[in-house]
Design a protein around this motif. Structure first.
Motif, mmCIF file in Angstrom:
data_model
loop_
_atom_site.group_PDB
_atom_site.id
_atom_site.type_symbol
_atom_site.label_atom_id
_atom_site.label_comp_id
_atom_site.label_asym_id
_atom_site.label_seq_id
_atom_site.Cartn_x
_atom_site.Cartn_y
_atom_site.Cartn_z
ATOM 1 N N ASN A 83 -4.704 17.222 15.454
ATOM 2 C CA ASN A 83 -5.320 18.181 16.395
ATOM 3 C C ASN A 83 -4.332 19.254 16.821
ATOM 4 O OD1 ASN A 83 -7.776 16.975 16.504
ATOM 5 N ND2 ASN A 83 -7.154 15.562 18.152
ATOM 6 N N LEU A 84 -3.098 18.806 17.032
ATOM 7 C CA LEU A 84 -2.076 19.771 17.453
ATOM 8 C C LEU A 84 -1.767 20.751 16.330
ATOM 9 C CD1 LEU A 84 0.379 17.458 19.447
ATOM 10 C CD2 LEU A 84 -1.318 19.049 20.337
ATOM 11 N N ILE A 85 -1.766 20.237 15.089
ATOM 12 C CA ILE A 85 -1.508 21.134 13.949
ATOM 13 C C ILE A 85 -2.630 22.179 13.870
ATOM 14 C CG2 ILE A 85 -1.335 21.296 11.419
ATOM 15 C CD1 ILE A 85 0.106 18.600 11.464
ATOM 16 N N SER A 137 -4.372 27.748 14.500
ATOM 17 C CA SER A 137 -5.358 28.751 14.923
ATOM 18 C C SER A 137 -4.706 29.912 15.682
ATOM 19 C CB SER A 137 -6.443 28.100 15.781
ATOM 20 O OG SER A 137 -5.892 27.787 17.051
ATOM 21 N N LEU A 138 -3.460 29.708 16.104
ATOM 22 C CA LEU A 138 -2.762 30.785 16.831
ATOM 23 C C LEU A 138 -1.898 31.632 15.898
ATOM 24 C CD1 LEU A 138 -1.699 28.696 19.940
ATOM 25 C CD2 LEU A 138 -3.296 30.616 19.938
ATOM 26 N N VAL A 139 -1.807 31.232 14.623
ATOM 27 C CA VAL A 139 -0.957 31.970 13.669
ATOM 28 C C VAL A 139 -1.833 32.976 12.929
ATOM 29 C CG1 VAL A 139 0.500 31.769 11.604
ATOM 30 C CG2 VAL A 139 0.617 30.019 13.403
ATOM 31 N N ASN A 140 -1.642 34.252 13.241
ATOM 32 C CA ASN A 140 -2.393 35.299 12.540
ATOM 33 C C ASN A 140 -1.780 36.654 12.842
ATOM 34 O OD1 ASN A 140 -4.131 37.008 11.331
ATOM 35 N ND2 ASN A 140 -5.995 36.102 12.191
ATOM 36 N N TYR A 141 -1.139 37.221 11.814
ATOM 37 C CA TYR A 141 -0.437 38.504 12.010
ATOM 38 C C TYR A 141 -1.394 39.613 12.442
ATOM 39 C CZ TYR A 141 -2.297 39.480 7.383
ATOM 40 O OH TYR A 141 -3.157 39.686 6.332
ATOM 41 N N LYS A 142 -2.713 39.422 12.191
ATOM 42 C CA LYS A 142 -3.670 40.480 12.599
ATOM 43 C C LYS A 142 -3.800 40.543 14.114
ATOM 44 C CE LYS A 142 -6.174 40.288 8.304
ATOM 45 N NZ LYS A 142 -6.985 39.344 7.568
ATOM 46 N N ASP A 143 -3.332 39.527 14.809
ATOM 47 C CA ASP A 143 -3.387 39.510 16.276
ATOM 48 C C ASP A 143 -2.100 40.042 16.914
ATOM 49 O OD1 ASP A 143 -5.964 38.556 16.393
ATOM 50 O OD2 ASP A 143 -5.328 36.452 16.325
ATOM 51 N N ILE A 144 -1.246 40.671 16.091
ATOM 52 C CA ILE A 144 -0.054 41.329 16.658
ATOM 53 C C ILE A 144 -0.445 42.795 16.876
ATOM 54 C CG2 ILE A 144 2.377 41.925 16.305
ATOM 55 C CD1 ILE A 144 2.506 39.609 14.253
ATOM 56 N N ALA A 186 -2.084 39.047 20.919
ATOM 57 C CA ALA A 186 -3.435 39.063 21.494
ATOM 58 C C ALA A 186 -3.766 37.795 22.282
ATOM 59 C CB ALA A 186 -4.457 39.288 20.383
ATOM 60 N N LYS A 187 -3.291 36.624 21.812
ATOM 61 C CA LYS A 187 -3.728 35.374 22.455
ATOM 62 C C LYS A 187 -2.575 34.650 23.133
ATOM 63 C CE LYS A 187 -7.028 34.445 18.765
ATOM 64 N NZ LYS A 187 -7.193 33.626 17.569
ATOM 65 N N THR A 215 -2.423 25.839 5.792
ATOM 66 C CA THR A 215 -2.625 24.392 5.998
ATOM 67 C C THR A 215 -2.008 23.911 7.308
ATOM 68 O OG1 THR A 215 -0.543 23.846 4.903
ATOM 69 C CG2 THR A 215 -2.511 23.974 3.497
ATOM 70 N N GLY A 216 -1.001 24.646 7.801
ATOM 71 C CA GLY A 216 -0.263 24.197 8.984
ATOM 72 C C GLY A 216 0.808 23.171 8.649
ATOM 73 N N PHE A 217 0.982 22.865 7.358
ATOM 74 C CA PHE A 217 1.984 21.888 6.912
ATOM 75 C C PHE A 217 3.098 22.585 6.115
ATOM 76 C CE2 PHE A 217 0.609 17.437 7.419
ATOM 77 C CZ PHE A 217 -0.610 17.644 8.057
#
Ligand code: ADP
Length: 316
Positions: free
Chosen positions: A109-111, A116-123, A135-136, A238-240
């Motif tokens: 769940n933590l991964i 979900s917070l990793v996205n360069y479009k939100d910079i 953004a978030k 994947t977050g891994f």
């Protein structure tokens, strides 16, 4: 004249040849590296990147032109690599804590939450006001995949400006710039690190003239759990940590900043995708090492790598 420094968790070796002002240059370079730390090291609480991370989801932060330009380049690279390189990787880096001791595989769940917070479009970047906003809330920037290259380029630009003709800049053995030629006029011969062995053990030699070289691999920082190696290059999808058969990628050519980003990005892609991506780039080459110790080269490197270690096979 040689100097070894320890900055941003990295052993830095500087060698300047044939210049009476070497001691003075080395002092200036040390100051320059401290300034980079103040600018972009997210674990330095006084840095501009730390300030952006603290204000995530709340407000835009005014930064220096240098930091703005570096962030813009980072976002351009994120677009070009379709997010394989993503400077907003911070939440995943903080969660996995790889290389910081006491690591274990985080809860799924933590991964997912960090991913979900990793996205360069939100910079959100505002060029006119030189501000950056995430953004978030919970988002964070981590420039570990570009910072050493950026610092190496600043040092190289300085040495060019003061007309040093022969020097080696080596940040942690993974970002290296060879300036000019050896004092005796020969080309520099750089040893490529064997990914499976202690630092300093080589797998090949390459001759360089005024060139940069950067390696990233799954061997640099990692921990083991249930026989699986979890390393420090993370796949934003994947977050891994990446797991695609690649052990390391070395980039030769371009600026050190380019090479630093590309080596990380191509480790996230796999051999096939990374090879296709690198073959369409001009003036920059790649060497891929797979987990079964095979070495693959982009076309411009063929014939230039001198293998010195029989555990590896060059695939022509
Ligand atoms: P090093 O030479 O220090 O091993 P690399 O150039 O290989 O560093 O970059 C790895 C670092 O980049 C990680 O420690 C992390 O800070 C950051 N990172 C990890 N995965 C990514 C990614 N997919 N995109 C951008 N940066 C990443």
């Amino acid at each position: 004249m040689t100097q070894t420094l320890f900055k941003f968790d990295t052993v830095i070796n500087l060698k300047i040849y044939g210049d009476d002002e070497s001691a003075n240059h080395l002092k200036k370079i040390e100051q320059m590296l401290d300034d980079v730390d103040q600018q972009i090291n997210m674990s330095n609480k006084d840095s501009e990147i730390h300030a952006i991370n603290e204000a995530a989801g709340k407000k835009a932060v005014k930064v220096s032109q240098g930091t703005f330009d570096l962030m813009k380049l980072s976002v351009d690279y994120a677009e070009d690599t379709q997010g394989a390189f993503d400077p907003s990787i911070g939440p995943l880096v903080s969660l996995w804590k790889i290389g910081n001791g006491g690591e274990h595989v985080p809860d799924a769940n933590l991964i997912n939450q960090a991913k979900s917070l990793v996205n360069y479009k939100d910079i959100i970047m505002d060029e006119a006001n030189l501000t950056i906003k995430l953004a978030k809330e919970g988002m964070s920037l981590d420039l570990g995949g570009i910072g050493k290259g950026y610092a190496a380029d600043l040092v190289a630009n300085y040495l060019h400006d003061v007309q040093v003709e022969s020097a080696i800049i080596d940040l942690g053995g993974s970002s290296i710039i060879a300036i000019g030629r050896k004092p005796n006029g020969e080309q520099w011969r750089i040893g490529l690190q064997d990914p499976d062995r202690a630092r300093g053990e080589q797998l090949a030699l390459i001759q360089l003239d005024n060139e940069t070289i950067d390696s990233s691999g799954v061997y640099e920082r990692f921990f083991m759990e249930n026989g699986v190696r979890y390393h420090h290059i993370l796949d934003p999808k994947t977050g891994f940590p990446t797991k695609n058969g690649l052990k390391s990628v070395t980039i030769i050519g371009g600026t050190a900043t380019d090479a630093d980003v590309l080596s990380t990005a191509v480790v996230v892609m796999d051999l096939e995708e990374g090879m296709a991506y690198m073959n369409q780039k001009q003036n920059v080459e790649a060497m891929f090492i797979t987990e079964d110790n095979r070495i693959y080269l982009t076309s411009g490197l063929k014939g230039k790598i001198n293998l010195t270690n029989e555990r590896y096979t060059l695939v022509e």
